[in-house]
Structure formats: structure tokens, C-alpha cells
Design an enzyme around this catalytic site. Structure first.
Site, PDB file in Angstrom:
ATOM      1  N   CYS A  23      49.920 -35.539 -60.827  1.00 25.15           N
ATOM      2  CA  CYS A  23      50.509 -35.755 -62.152  1.00 25.15           C
ATOM      3  C   CYS A  23      50.442 -34.500 -63.015  1.00 25.15           C
ATOM      4  CB  CYS A  23      49.753 -36.906 -62.824  1.00 25.15           C
ATOM      5  SG  CYS A  23      50.455 -37.460 -64.361  1.00 25.15           S
ATOM      6  N   HIS A  67      67.386 -39.247 -69.120  1.00 27.33           N
ATOM      7  CA  HIS A  67      67.803 -38.130 -68.273  1.00 27.33           C
ATOM      8  C   HIS A  67      67.512 -36.799 -68.963  1.00 27.33           C
ATOM      9  CE1 HIS A  67      69.701 -41.408 -66.123  1.00 27.33           C
ATOM     10  NE2 HIS A  67      69.688 -40.608 -65.060  1.00 27.33           N
ATOM     11  N   GLU A 135      55.484 -47.258 -68.042  1.00 31.44           N
ATOM     12  CA  GLU A 135      55.760 -46.063 -67.251  1.00 31.44           C
ATOM     13  C   GLU A 135      56.030 -46.424 -65.796  1.00 31.44           C
ATOM     14  OE1 GLU A 135      53.860 -41.932 -67.815  1.00 31.44           O
ATOM     15  OE2 GLU A 135      52.672 -42.926 -66.256  1.00 31.44           O
TER      16      GLU A 135
END
Length: 180
Positions: A23, A67, A135
């Protein structure tokens, strides 16, 4: 009374300083679901807390991350240069883009949007109750009004690239929030 409106966005980031090496060292993305919870002390003339169509600025704000690359402002200059060179849509934000960071940031901005939304249909004391940011399918972070004390940033610390701003219907709503 409490209402909930759900939004979605697809986004990429790096979450620095987390315990997971994958991460903190790699660009990756998620399919986010954002739930916005709003309360009021009365119902409007249509027997609603507020008409969901009045959340158009909230939608535009959240869609700014769709995006897009969410760039933490504390990233090194060489990464910032790279991100801006190869991405048209960049949201440079003052928090690390973890689910918790997004939840706090979104709560902060959406609270301001709602406070400056004109009351046109007998709405009561409309307040943001919480913002929940999913998430993954199994994890989310949720920020409440009282969590705004954790915000160590201001609206002017949030920057959207020209590629994002160009897609807004108008910049008036953002410009007005920045003035406050």
C-alpha cells in the site's frame, strides 16, 4: 430524520506511512462507494429532509475524484511532476488518501457545501451527520461532525487539476466556498 445518498468513484493513490508495504510503496486503485448521511429537524414542503437533486454540488465534488489520481501534498516533487505529466485528472489533497483521509476530507467539504446550499423549499436545519467511504467490499471509514476537529487543513489546501475543473458545469460553487 436521517437520509442517505450514495455516490461512487474509481480512483488511484499511494497511501504513505501505512503498515502494508504494498500500500505504501505502490500506486493502486479502488472502487469507492461514498455514503453521505444528512439530518434535519423538520421535513420540507415536499415531506423530505431535502430533495436529493439539491446535492448536485456534492455529486460534482465527489465525481472530481473519479478516474483521478489522488496525490497527497507531501509526496516528493519528482513524483508530483510525474503524476501531473501523465495524468489529466489529479486531485492534490492535504491528507494521505486512506479511507480515513477521504472520509475526513469529504466530511469537511460536504459540510461546507451543505452550509452554503440555499434553502428553497421550507427545509429545516439541514446538517451533515456523517460520510462513510467504502474502500473495499469489506472495509470502510466513517467520519462524523465531531471528527472535523481532526482536520488540520483548509479548503484552499485542496487543488484540482485543469482536467477535473474543465468537466465541472461551473466553478462558481467552488469559488464561493473558497471565499468563505
Amino acid at each position: 430524520m436521517l437520509i442517505r445518498k450514495q455516490f461512487k468513484f474509481e480512483g488511484a493513490h499511494i497511501v504513505r506511512n501505512c503498515s502494508s508495504q504494498r500500500c505504501r510503496e505502490n500506486i493502486h486503485g479502488h472502487s469507492y462507494i461514498v455514503e453521505v448521511f444528512i439530518t434535519s429537524d423538520k421535513l420540507d414542503d415536499g415531506y423530505m429532509v431535502m430533495d436529493f437533486c439539491r446535492l448536485d454540488k456534492v455529486k460534482e465534488f465527489i465525481e472530481s475524484f473519479d478516474h483521478s489520481y489522488s496525490l497527497w501534498q507531501k509526496e516528493p516533487p519528482d513524483l508530483k511532476t510525474f503524476v501531473y505529466r501523465y495524468n489529466r485528472r489529479v486531485a492534490e489533497i492535504p491528507v494521505s488518501p486512506s479511507a480515513e483521509g477521504y472520509a475526513l476530507l469529504f466530511t469537511y467539504v460536504i459540510d461546507k457545501i451543505l452550509r452554503h446550499t440555499e434553502r428553497v423549499n421550507g427545509e429545516g436545519n439541514i446538517q451533515l451527520h456523517a460520510v462513510r467511504v467504502h474502500e473495499t467490499a469489506t472495509g470502510y471509514a466513517e467520519a462524523f461532525q465531531e471528527d472535523l476537529k481532526l482536520a488540520r487543513f483548509r479548503l484552499k489546501d485542496i487543488h484540482f487539476s485543469e482536467g477535473i475543473v474543465a468537466e465541472w458545469k461551473s466553478t462558481d460553487w467552488w469559488d464561493k466556498l473558497l471565499e468563505v
